[in-house]
Design a protein around this motif. Structure first.
Motif, mmCIF file in Angstrom:
data_model
loop_
_atom_site.group_PDB
_atom_site.id
_atom_site.type_symbol
_atom_site.label_atom_id
_atom_site.label_comp_id
_atom_site.label_asym_id
_atom_site.label_seq_id
_atom_site.Cartn_x
_atom_site.Cartn_y
_atom_site.Cartn_z
ATOM 1 N N GLN A 171 0.831 -1.195 0.000
ATOM 2 C CA GLN A 171 0.000 0.000 0.000
ATOM 3 C C GLN A 171 0.865 1.245 0.000
ATOM 4 N N SER A 172 0.295 2.363 -0.420
ATOM 5 C CA SER A 172 1.043 3.612 -0.489
ATOM 6 C C SER A 172 1.298 4.162 0.911
ATOM 7 N N GLY A 173 2.195 5.139 0.986
ATOM 8 C CA GLY A 173 2.504 5.779 2.263
ATOM 9 C C GLY A 173 3.872 5.426 2.801
ATOM 10 N N PHE A 174 4.584 4.519 2.117
ATOM 11 C CA PHE A 174 5.913 4.116 2.564
ATOM 12 C C PHE A 174 6.976 4.701 1.635
ATOM 13 N N LEU A 175 8.196 4.794 2.149
ATOM 14 C CA LEU A 175 9.360 5.109 1.329
ATOM 15 C C LEU A 175 10.297 3.908 1.348
ATOM 16 N N PHE A 176 11.081 3.757 0.267
ATOM 17 C CA PHE A 176 11.938 2.585 0.123
ATOM 18 C C PHE A 176 13.361 3.007 -0.243
ATOM 19 N N LEU A 177 14.331 2.337 0.374
ATOM 20 C CA LEU A 177 15.741 2.570 0.051
ATOM 21 C C LEU A 177 16.371 1.237 -0.347
ATOM 22 N N PRO A 178 16.515 0.978 -1.663
ATOM 23 C CA PRO A 178 17.115 -0.284 -2.125
ATOM 24 C C PRO A 178 18.643 -0.198 -2.167
ATOM 25 N N ARG A 179 19.258 -1.381 -2.311
ATOM 26 C CA ARG A 179 20.714 -1.459 -2.444
ATOM 27 C C ARG A 179 21.074 -2.841 -2.976
ATOM 28 N N MET A 180 22.018 -2.903 -3.918
ATOM 29 C CA MET A 180 22.480 -4.201 -4.406
ATOM 30 C C MET A 180 24.001 -4.212 -4.473
ATOM 31 N N GLN A 181 24.586 -5.311 -3.987
ATOM 32 C CA GLN A 181 26.033 -5.480 -3.972
ATOM 33 C C GLN A 181 26.405 -6.817 -4.603
ATOM 34 N N ILE A 182 27.504 -6.814 -5.339
ATOM 35 C CA ILE A 182 28.055 -8.050 -5.895
ATOM 36 C C ILE A 182 29.135 -8.553 -4.944
ATOM 37 N N ILE A 183 29.033 -9.822 -4.557
ATOM 38 C CA ILE A 183 30.001 -10.439 -3.650
ATOM 39 C C ILE A 183 30.917 -11.333 -4.483
ATOM 40 N N TYR A 184 32.238 -11.149 -4.342
ATOM 41 C CA TYR A 184 33.181 -11.927 -5.142
ATOM 42 C C TYR A 184 34.442 -12.219 -4.332
ATOM 43 N N MET A 185 35.279 -13.116 -4.871
ATOM 44 C CA MET A 185 36.552 -13.464 -4.242
ATOM 45 C C MET A 185 37.642 -13.515 -5.302
ATOM 46 N N LYS A 186 38.872 -13.344 -4.848
ATOM 47 C CA LYS A 186 40.033 -13.488 -5.723
ATOM 48 C C LYS A 186 40.901 -14.613 -5.193
ATOM 49 N N ASP A 187 41.399 -15.447 -6.087
ATOM 50 C CA ASP A 187 42.230 -16.577 -5.685
ATOM 51 C C ASP A 187 43.392 -16.107 -4.813
ATOM 52 N N GLY A 188 43.652 -16.873 -3.761
ATOM 53 C CA GLY A 188 44.747 -16.541 -2.857
ATOM 54 C C GLY A 188 44.354 -15.624 -1.721
ATOM 55 N N ASP A 189 43.126 -15.137 -1.737
ATOM 56 C CA ASP A 189 42.644 -14.250 -0.678
ATOM 57 C C ASP A 189 41.331 -14.817 -0.141
ATOM 58 N N PRO A 190 41.296 -15.261 1.122
ATOM 59 C CA PRO A 190 40.073 -15.882 1.659
ATOM 60 C C PRO A 190 38.948 -14.886 1.956
ATOM 61 N N LYS A 191 39.245 -13.604 1.851
ATOM 62 C CA LYS A 191 38.258 -12.589 2.211
ATOM 63 C C LYS A 191 37.297 -12.322 1.052
ATOM 64 N N GLN A 192 36.008 -12.255 1.367
ATOM 65 C CA GLN A 192 35.012 -11.887 0.363
ATOM 66 C C GLN A 192 35.042 -10.376 0.147
ATOM 67 N N ARG A 193 34.888 -9.979 -1.101
ATOM 68 C CA ARG A 193 34.922 -8.562 -1.455
ATOM 69 C C ARG A 193 33.558 -8.118 -1.983
ATOM 70 N N ILE A 194 33.359 -6.800 -1.991
ATOM 71 C CA ILE A 194 32.049 -6.249 -2.346
ATOM 72 C C ILE A 194 32.214 -5.106 -3.341
ATOM 73 N N VAL A 195 31.316 -5.053 -4.317
ATOM 74 C CA VAL A 195 31.228 -3.894 -5.200
ATOM 75 C C VAL A 195 29.759 -3.480 -5.285
ATOM 76 N N GLU A 196 29.518 -2.176 -5.173
ATOM 77 C CA GLU A 196 28.159 -1.632 -5.201
ATOM 78 C C GLU A 196 27.673 -1.511 -6.644
ATOM 79 N N VAL A 197 26.387 -1.787 -6.857
ATOM 80 C CA VAL A 197 25.808 -1.719 -8.197
ATOM 81 C C VAL A 197 24.937 -0.466 -8.313
ATOM 82 N N PRO A 198 25.211 0.410 -9.283
ATOM 83 C CA PRO A 198 24.354 1.591 -9.472
ATOM 84 C C PRO A 198 23.096 1.238 -10.259
#
Length: 319
Positions: A171-198
């Motif tokens: 129903q109307s009357g609300f506001l929304f704040l979306p967000r999407m991130q890509i989660i990836y890894m690089k060989d040799g690094d156990p840490k997960q990395r993030i990039v924001e999607v416009p």
């Protein structure tokens, strides 16, 4: 004739000066102290906080002369939900901007209070001088998300809209704040990395500028595929070893603001329609006995996978 006009103008100026001495035109009206509340119940947290302050007066007309922080401690702050009442406790929060006030922020908090969709929360504050403030909020729902395709990239070449789109019905009357991130890894690094999607890119001064999701009343989030492409390309920019990157998933989240938080935000940040101009707009308040806002929000999260061929087209590995 010219002399008469000059005298008339002089008399008019004199009348305006005399009128300026009237209380209705005084640069500083009689001071009436008021309590101000800011409390937003978070649907994704075990910790809730609330601020209570009091308006202040200064000598002269420059509010910057005040150096004593306006927050008030020692009040009784209660939140009631059905037959349960939570009493918030006094606490101190770090003040990030100490250019004016040096002491920590006086606030109120509760631990373990988690709101549920549809809960009606009643706020009651008794100030140290015995004044009572009241308000109410209804916690907004989690959203059921409908996506334009079951994975990201599978319809990249067949999508007429050129976007990966998420929609929700509410129903109307609300506001929304979306967000999407890509989660990836690089060989040799156990840490997960993030990039924001416009959402998309726009051309400004012959340069591409990313436009990221923003707070709006739109019941959808639309990410252009060329923007998703650019986010994926940025992951390994300058690194020729593309196959050492592994794309795991995309995390999507959207925060839903309740009616009161939405109206308060709109009144302090302007109308959501960029073409609207309002000169008579006042700051929204839902505090009985004072000013401010008592509202709530709810967080909805979902994870999406990428189409394998789409990921491999960038030289990466999928999952």
């Amino acid at each position: 004739m010219i002399k008469k006009i000059y005298l008339s103008a002089t008399l008019l100026a004199a009348v305006l000066i005399i009128s300026g001495c009237d209380d209705a035109f005084a640069p500083k009206t009689p001071f009436v102290p008021e309590y101000v509340v800011y409390g937003i119940i978070k649907g994704d947290s075990l910790t809730q906080t609330l601020l209570l302050a009091k308006t202040y007066d200064v000598n002269g007309t420059n509010p910057g002369f005040n150096t004593e922080s306006p927050e008030i401690a020692g009040a009784t702050v209660k939140i009631r939900r059905k037959n349960t009442t939570v009493t918030m406790r006094d606490t101190l929060l770090e003040r990030t901007d100490t250019s004016r006030y040096k002491a920590p922020i006086k606030a109120y908090y509760s631990l373990g209070f988690v709101p549920s969709y549809g809960d009606t929360l009643h706020l009651e504050i008794t100030t140290p001088d015995g004044k009572t403030l009241n308000s109410r909020t209804i916690v907004p729902p989690s959203l059921y998300l409908e996506k334009s395709f079951y994975n990201i990239g599978g319809d990249r070449d067949d999508n007429l809209a050129g976007s990966f789109t998420l929609t929700w019905r509410i129903q109307s009357g609300f506001l929304f704040l979306p967000r999407m991130q890509i989660i990836y890894m690089k060989d040799g690094d156990p840490k997960q990395r993030i990039v924001e999607v416009p959402y998309y890119y726009t051309r400004i001064n012959n340069q591409d500028q990313a436009v990221y999701p923003f707070l709006s009343s739109n019941p959808y989030a639309q990410f252009r595929y060329d923007a998703i492409d650019s986010a994926l390309v940025s992951i390994s920019r300058g690194d020729p070893a593309k196959n050492t990157y592994r794309i795991l998933r995309a995390n999507f989240r959207v925060i839903t603001l309740d009616e009161h938080f939405a109206k308060y935000y709109s009144s302090t940040n302007g109308y959501l329609d960029a073409l609207s101009v309002r000169l008579d707009e006042v700051v929204y308040s839902n505090i009985t006995g004072g000013r401010g806002v008592f509202g709530s929000y709810m967080l909805t999260q979902e994870t999406f996978v990428f189409n394998q061929e789409y990921v491999e087209s960038f030289g990466y590995r999928a999952r």
